[in-house]
Design a protein around this motif. Sequence first.
Motif, short mmCIF file in Angstrom:
data_model
loop_
_atom_site.label_atom_id
_atom_site.label_comp_id
_atom_site.label_asym_id
_atom_site.label_seq_id
_atom_site.Cartn_x
_atom_site.Cartn_y
_atom_site.Cartn_z
N PRO A 18 -5.40 6.79 2.39
CA PRO A 18 -5.27 5.62 3.25
C PRO A 18 -4.29 5.86 4.39
N SER A 19 -4.54 5.18 5.53
CA SER A 19 -3.60 5.24 6.64
C SER A 19 -2.52 4.20 6.41
N VAL A 20 -1.59 4.54 5.55
CA VAL A 20 -0.57 3.58 5.14
C VAL A 20 0.62 3.66 6.08
N ALA A 21 1.02 2.54 6.62
CA ALA A 21 2.19 2.50 7.47
C ALA A 21 3.43 2.82 6.65
N PRO A 22 4.49 3.41 7.27
CA PRO A 22 5.65 3.83 6.51
C PRO A 22 6.29 2.75 5.67
N HIS A 23 6.21 1.49 6.10
CA HIS A 23 6.87 0.43 5.36
C HIS A 23 6.01 -0.15 4.24
N ALA A 24 4.85 0.47 4.00
CA ALA A 24 3.92 -0.12 3.05
C ALA A 24 4.17 0.26 1.60
N GLY A 25 5.21 1.00 1.35
CA GLY A 25 5.52 1.35 -0.03
C GLY A 25 4.68 2.51 -0.53
N ALA A 26 4.29 3.43 0.37
CA ALA A 26 3.48 4.56 -0.03
C ALA A 26 4.25 5.46 -0.98
N ALA A 27 3.49 6.18 -1.84
CA ALA A 27 4.12 7.03 -2.83
C ALA A 27 4.86 8.18 -2.17
N VAL A 28 5.93 8.62 -2.79
CA VAL A 28 6.72 9.74 -2.32
C VAL A 28 6.40 10.94 -3.21
N VAL A 29 6.08 12.09 -2.59
CA VAL A 29 5.71 13.27 -3.34
C VAL A 29 6.94 14.09 -3.65
N ALA A 30 7.07 14.49 -4.91
CA ALA A 30 8.19 15.32 -5.33
C ALA A 30 7.65 16.48 -6.15
N THR A 318 1.43 -3.17 -4.90
CA THR A 318 1.64 -1.77 -4.51
C THR A 318 0.41 -1.28 -3.76
N ILE A 319 0.65 -0.51 -2.70
CA ILE A 319 -0.42 0.17 -1.99
C ILE A 319 -0.30 1.64 -2.36
N GLY A 320 -1.23 2.12 -3.20
CA GLY A 320 -1.12 3.45 -3.77
C GLY A 320 -1.75 4.53 -2.92
N GLY A 321 -1.42 5.77 -3.25
CA GLY A 321 -1.98 6.92 -2.56
C GLY A 321 -3.48 7.06 -2.74
N ASP A 322 -4.04 6.38 -3.74
CA ASP A 322 -5.49 6.43 -3.95
C ASP A 322 -6.23 5.31 -3.23
N GLY A 323 -5.50 4.52 -2.41
CA GLY A 323 -6.13 3.45 -1.64
C GLY A 323 -6.23 2.12 -2.35
N THR A 324 -5.78 2.05 -3.59
CA THR A 324 -5.82 0.78 -4.30
C THR A 324 -4.63 -0.09 -3.94
N VAL A 325 -4.82 -1.40 -4.04
CA VAL A 325 -3.76 -2.39 -3.89
C VAL A 325 -3.69 -3.13 -5.21
N THR A 359 -7.34 0.23 3.37
CA THR A 359 -6.52 0.96 4.34
C THR A 359 -5.58 -0.04 5.02
N TYR A 360 -4.28 0.21 4.92
CA TYR A 360 -3.29 -0.63 5.60
C TYR A 360 -2.85 0.12 6.86
N THR A 361 -3.08 -0.49 8.02
CA THR A 361 -2.88 0.20 9.28
C THR A 361 -1.57 -0.22 9.95
N ALA A 362 -1.21 0.56 10.95
CA ALA A 362 -0.01 0.25 11.72
C ALA A 362 -0.14 -1.09 12.45
N ALA A 363 -1.38 -1.55 12.66
CA ALA A 363 -1.61 -2.85 13.30
C ALA A 363 -1.53 -4.00 12.30
N ARG A 364 -1.21 -3.68 11.03
CA ARG A 364 -1.03 -4.66 9.95
C ARG A 364 -2.35 -5.26 9.47
N ASP A 365 -3.47 -4.56 9.71
CA ASP A 365 -4.73 -4.95 9.10
C ASP A 365 -4.80 -4.32 7.71
N LEU A 366 -5.41 -5.03 6.76
CA LEU A 366 -5.71 -4.49 5.45
C LEU A 366 -7.23 -4.49 5.34
N THR A 367 -7.83 -3.30 5.50
CA THR A 367 -9.28 -3.18 5.65
C THR A 367 -9.90 -2.62 4.38
#
Length: 404
Positions: A18-30, A318-325, A359-367
């Motif tokens: 997903p095109s997740v904006a930085p503030h969307a709580g995307a997962a952090v890879v470690a 949560t907006i996950g790395g697999d595109g689920t909300v 997909t949560y976009t930088a324009a704040r659409d949830l598509t």
Amino acid sequence: MLLVATALVAAVLMSFTPSVAPHAGAAVVAQTWSDEFDGAAGRAPDAAKWTLETGGSGFGNHELQYYTNSTSNAALDGQGNLVITARKNTDAGLGCWYGQCQYTSARLNTAKTFTQAYGRFEARIKIPRGQGIWPAFWMLGNDLGSVGWPNSGEIDIMENIGREPNTVHGTVHGPGYSGAGGLGAAYSLPGGRAFADDFHVFAVDWSPNSLVWSVDGTTYKTLTPADTGGNKWVFDHPFFVILNLAVGGDWPGSPDASTSFPQTMTVDYVRASSASAPAARPMRGIGGMCVDVAGGSDADRTPIQLHDCTGSAAQQWTIGGDGTVRALGKCLDVAGGSTADGAVVQLYTCNGTNAQKWTYTAARDLTNTGAGKCLDAKGNSSADGTRLQTWTCTGAANQKWTVG
């Protein structure tokens, strides 16, 4: 890399982004595990990370090699690589399923030292070439010994058969989709180039509801539970990693007069990373109202609505790395997978379908991926209890969402 479970148990005792904006709580890879294969030339692979399997049983595929624990078949090269070497056998004492073994090679696994569910698994490898040569980078479920293959699951991140120098395969095997019925795809290098001519990065990104294969960063296949044809999705528990170089077998066929030996599979690194769970946060829409699971219920088909923000679990998403909300352990879902304007948005058990991919976009659409339409507050209303739906994206205020 097909196998007979009993033979392996004895041996190991052991896309959508997903095109997740930085503030969307995307997962952090470690990074959780790696082997960079640094060390002196001729040294054996690190025993704290790898187990070297031995034997000439054919491993369920009528393979011709005997796997040894000798540094003549698996050793560091002193330049930051592991080299797995397939050779013609000179030891008359090595017996294989068909008689005196013709070849030796190596197979390494992490069954005793490292297992993991989900995340990214990748290796940078220069594969060998030649008819009958079969290199692989793959994984098996850690419950192999108790449930057997294919119920334990198998994820083939990279396989190549020598007669296809331009092509690698990514495949899964599970109950009802194993052997020749495995699910996956092939990837070929552009311009007809051979994989044996250079190093390439082979990876799979594994989440609860998808497996995504890539070569050198190019995604070529995504699988979800919906692709198993109603059979059980068994990729929900830890797996271990395997590197091997087989000779012969049912799929590649035997070496012929054109095949030269020795052949080498050179591995620069193997790495695993784990996506940490994204933070659960409120989603606010028109009038500052929160996206809410009606009545705080986790029952399938519970409507999603706008509600005064209360901070309750029914409003933590949560907006996950697999595109689920997700909220309350279930997924934001378009009822019936509908693509029509006005389709009901509900809470439903996560199933990996596009009705649950967003997909949560930088324009704040949830598509919604399946419909190509936006999450929408019905009637442009901000009233408490306003139901949410999908609608053709208009850019209006009732389709804008702020996460966090």
